[in-house]
Motif scaffolding. Sequence first.
Motif, PDB file in Angstrom:
ATOM      1  N   TYR A 229      27.781  27.786  42.138  1.00 55.59           N
ATOM      2  CA  TYR A 229      26.548  28.536  41.888  1.00 55.59           C
ATOM      3  C   TYR A 229      25.317  27.651  42.100  1.00 55.59           C
ATOM      4  O   TYR A 229      24.303  28.088  42.676  1.00 55.59           O
ATOM      5  CB  TYR A 229      26.544  29.088  40.462  1.00 55.59           C
ATOM      6  CG  TYR A 229      27.416  30.315  40.287  1.00 55.59           C
ATOM      7  CD1 TYR A 229      27.114  31.499  40.974  1.00 55.59           C
ATOM      8  CD2 TYR A 229      28.509  30.285  39.451  1.00 55.59           C
ATOM      9  CE1 TYR A 229      27.920  32.626  40.825  1.00 55.59           C
ATOM     10  CE2 TYR A 229      29.316  31.396  39.287  1.00 55.59           C
ATOM     11  CZ  TYR A 229      29.019  32.572  39.975  1.00 55.59           C
ATOM     12  OH  TYR A 229      29.809  33.685  39.828  1.00 55.59           O
ATOM     13  N   LEU A 230      25.374  26.416  41.617  1.00 54.69           N
ATOM     14  CA  LEU A 230      24.246  25.509  41.764  1.00 54.69           C
ATOM     15  C   LEU A 230      23.999  25.196  43.233  1.00 54.69           C
ATOM     16  O   LEU A 230      22.839  25.131  43.698  1.00 54.69           O
ATOM     17  CB  LEU A 230      24.507  24.221  40.980  1.00 54.69           C
ATOM     18  CG  LEU A 230      23.335  23.269  40.802  1.00 54.69           C
ATOM     19  CD1 LEU A 230      22.174  23.947  40.086  1.00 54.69           C
ATOM     20  CD2 LEU A 230      23.772  22.029  40.022  1.00 54.69           C
ATOM     21  N   THR A 231      25.044  25.024  44.002  1.00 51.58           N
ATOM     22  CA  THR A 231      24.896  24.781  45.438  1.00 51.58           C
ATOM     23  C   THR A 231      24.280  26.002  46.134  1.00 51.58           C
ATOM     24  O   THR A 231      23.419  25.874  47.021  1.00 51.58           O
ATOM     25  CB  THR A 231      26.266  24.453  46.053  1.00 51.58           C
ATOM     26  OG1 THR A 231      26.817  23.297  45.402  1.00 51.58           O
ATOM     27  CG2 THR A 231      26.136  24.169  47.542  1.00 51.58           C
ATOM     28  N   GLY A 232      24.696  27.176  45.694  1.00 51.17           N
ATOM     29  CA  GLY A 232      24.119  28.397  46.283  1.00 51.17           C
ATOM     30  C   GLY A 232      22.642  28.540  45.968  1.00 51.17           C
ATOM     31  O   GLY A 232      21.847  28.949  46.836  1.00 51.17           O
ATOM     32  N   ILE A 233      22.252  28.233  44.733  1.00 51.04           N
ATOM     33  CA  ILE A 233      20.842  28.331  44.360  1.00 51.04           C
ATOM     34  C   ILE A 233      20.012  27.354  45.175  1.00 51.04           C
ATOM     35  O   ILE A 233      18.910  27.670  45.665  1.00 51.04           O
ATOM     36  CB  ILE A 233      20.677  28.066  42.856  1.00 51.04           C
ATOM     37  CG1 ILE A 233      21.345  29.190  42.042  1.00 51.04           C
ATOM     38  CG2 ILE A 233      19.212  27.949  42.479  1.00 51.04           C
ATOM     39  CD1 ILE A 233      21.375  28.907  40.555  1.00 51.04           C
ATOM     40  N   ARG A 234      20.553  26.155  45.352  1.00 52.24           N
ATOM     41  CA  ARG A 234      19.812  25.153  46.140  1.00 52.24           C
ATOM     42  C   ARG A 234      19.665  25.606  47.587  1.00 52.24           C
ATOM     43  O   ARG A 234      18.591  25.470  48.193  1.00 52.24           O
ATOM     44  CB  ARG A 234      20.553  23.820  46.063  1.00 52.24           C
ATOM     45  CG  ARG A 234      19.888  22.712  46.853  1.00 52.24           C
ATOM     46  CD  ARG A 234      20.749  21.469  46.866  1.00 52.24           C
ATOM     47  NE  ARG A 234      20.177  20.413  47.677  1.00 52.24           N
ATOM     48  CZ  ARG A 234      20.807  19.288  48.024  1.00 52.24           C
ATOM     49  NH1 ARG A 234      22.058  19.088  47.606  1.00 52.24           N
ATOM     50  NH2 ARG A 234      20.206  18.385  48.772  1.00 52.24           N
ATOM     51  N   ALA A 235      20.736  26.174  48.170  1.00 50.19           N
ATOM     52  CA  ALA A 235      20.661  26.645  49.560  1.00 50.19           C
ATOM     53  C   ALA A 235      19.672  27.808  49.693  1.00 50.19           C
ATOM     54  O   ALA A 235      18.906  27.890  50.675  1.00 50.19           O
ATOM     55  CB  ALA A 235      22.051  27.069  50.026  1.00 50.19           C
ATOM     56  N   GLN A 236      19.677  28.691  48.675  1.00 50.71           N
ATOM     57  CA  GLN A 236      18.740  29.798  48.709  1.00 50.71           C
ATOM     58  C   GLN A 236      17.297  29.311  48.627  1.00 50.71           C
ATOM     59  O   GLN A 236      16.407  29.798  49.344  1.00 50.71           O
ATOM     60  CB  GLN A 236      19.027  30.750  47.543  1.00 50.71           C
ATOM     61  CG  GLN A 236      18.192  32.015  47.538  1.00 50.71           C
ATOM     62  CD  GLN A 236      18.498  32.926  48.725  1.00 50.71           C
ATOM     63  OE1 GLN A 236      19.655  33.070  49.136  1.00 50.71           O
ATOM     64  NE2 GLN A 236      17.470  33.543  49.326  1.00 50.71           N
TER      65      GLN A 236
END
Length: 419
Positions: A229-236
């Motif tokens: 989830y944290l990786t997804g938020i950063r990519a977003q």
Amino acid sequence: MTAYRKTLLIMLAVFAVVYAAGALFYVQQAQHDVQRELSGAVALADNLPAPHRLAAEVVPHLRHLEPTPSEPGADGSAADDVSDRESVPIWFTTLIGADHSAELSNGWRYAPADEAEEIWEGFLLISVSYAIGMLLCFFVLRQMVAGAVRTLSSLEAAMQAVANGSLTSRLRRQPVQELDALASHFNAMAEALESEQRTVSRLMTELLQLQDREREHIARVLHDDLGQYLTGIRAQARSWVYDPQLCEGKKQQARELAQHCETMQTHFRHLLHDLHPLVMEQLGLDGAIQHLVEQWQRLSGLSCHLNLGVALPELSGEQQTHLYRFLQEALNNISRHARASSASLAVTTDSIQLNIEVCDNGVGGADLDRCSGLGIRSMRERARCLGGQIQFESLVGTGTRIRLAVPLLESKPLVGGVV
């Protein structure tokens, strides 16, 4: 004062009191005997004719009687009396009242020298017999006390061994009932302590294993779920930076959000590594130790010299975890409490054991072996689970040295290196 000396002095005092009382009674009886012989000699002198009227061979054989000096033939008897008196101490003849002669009737006088000699000889015989009996009693007493002291010494040594952690110490059966009961009670106590220690050790081992499994589970859940989830938020957030529909203010917020996510991921990786060292599964024990030292130097700001032996043994996964956690706790204690500027870590092997040594140049401390802190207790339990012996050496102002020796049975070497 030892038990034997104290008992010896008490018995010596008792024997002295008994001897003094016996000697007093003997002297009183001797005085009575002297007076009784004097009465008998008076009666005999009244019934005897003068010494010169008796046959010459009869006079010397009369007990307690001798001619007065004025009577014929009295010189030889007087000489014999002096000779007899010389064989008995003067103080003794005075004590029993046999130090003077008494003039009797018919030219006779009372001569108690032979009576004093008999009393003196009896006194010497009783004294020698008493002394021999006393010595025999002391000898028997010494043998009995020596046996008891040996048992007590064995008990003391066994209790000291138990205090040092050796709960396998036992006492042999004793010939004396009371001492045998004491030895039996000690053996029962040692067996109970040994059983409790095995139970506590088993529970602590299971607790550490459960703790490691829970850490591994939490680390995997965090990595697979929250990490994604944290990786997804950063990519977003990164994608918003390049969105032409957003104004510059929103793009700046997106950049800050991406930076916060990156910072969180960095701390997140450190947390995951503390919970479960995945690097050990990927790089092996030596690589995990090198990574641990490098990460510790970055986080603590201290330098650490690492020396890995060229042939580290192959350990089971559980043993590797215990060893890694031991080194992790030792280094964390240095950064938290030692106030050191540098440290060193050496992991080497020889033909019989794996040797670990962690040193620092910090403030040190006294009685580190008795410290009950969580970190020290954790290291002790890890060392026990490894079957090793841990030793703390620390003095105020000279730093701390921790040594761990783990015996090796059948191990295969792994390649290591030096950093």
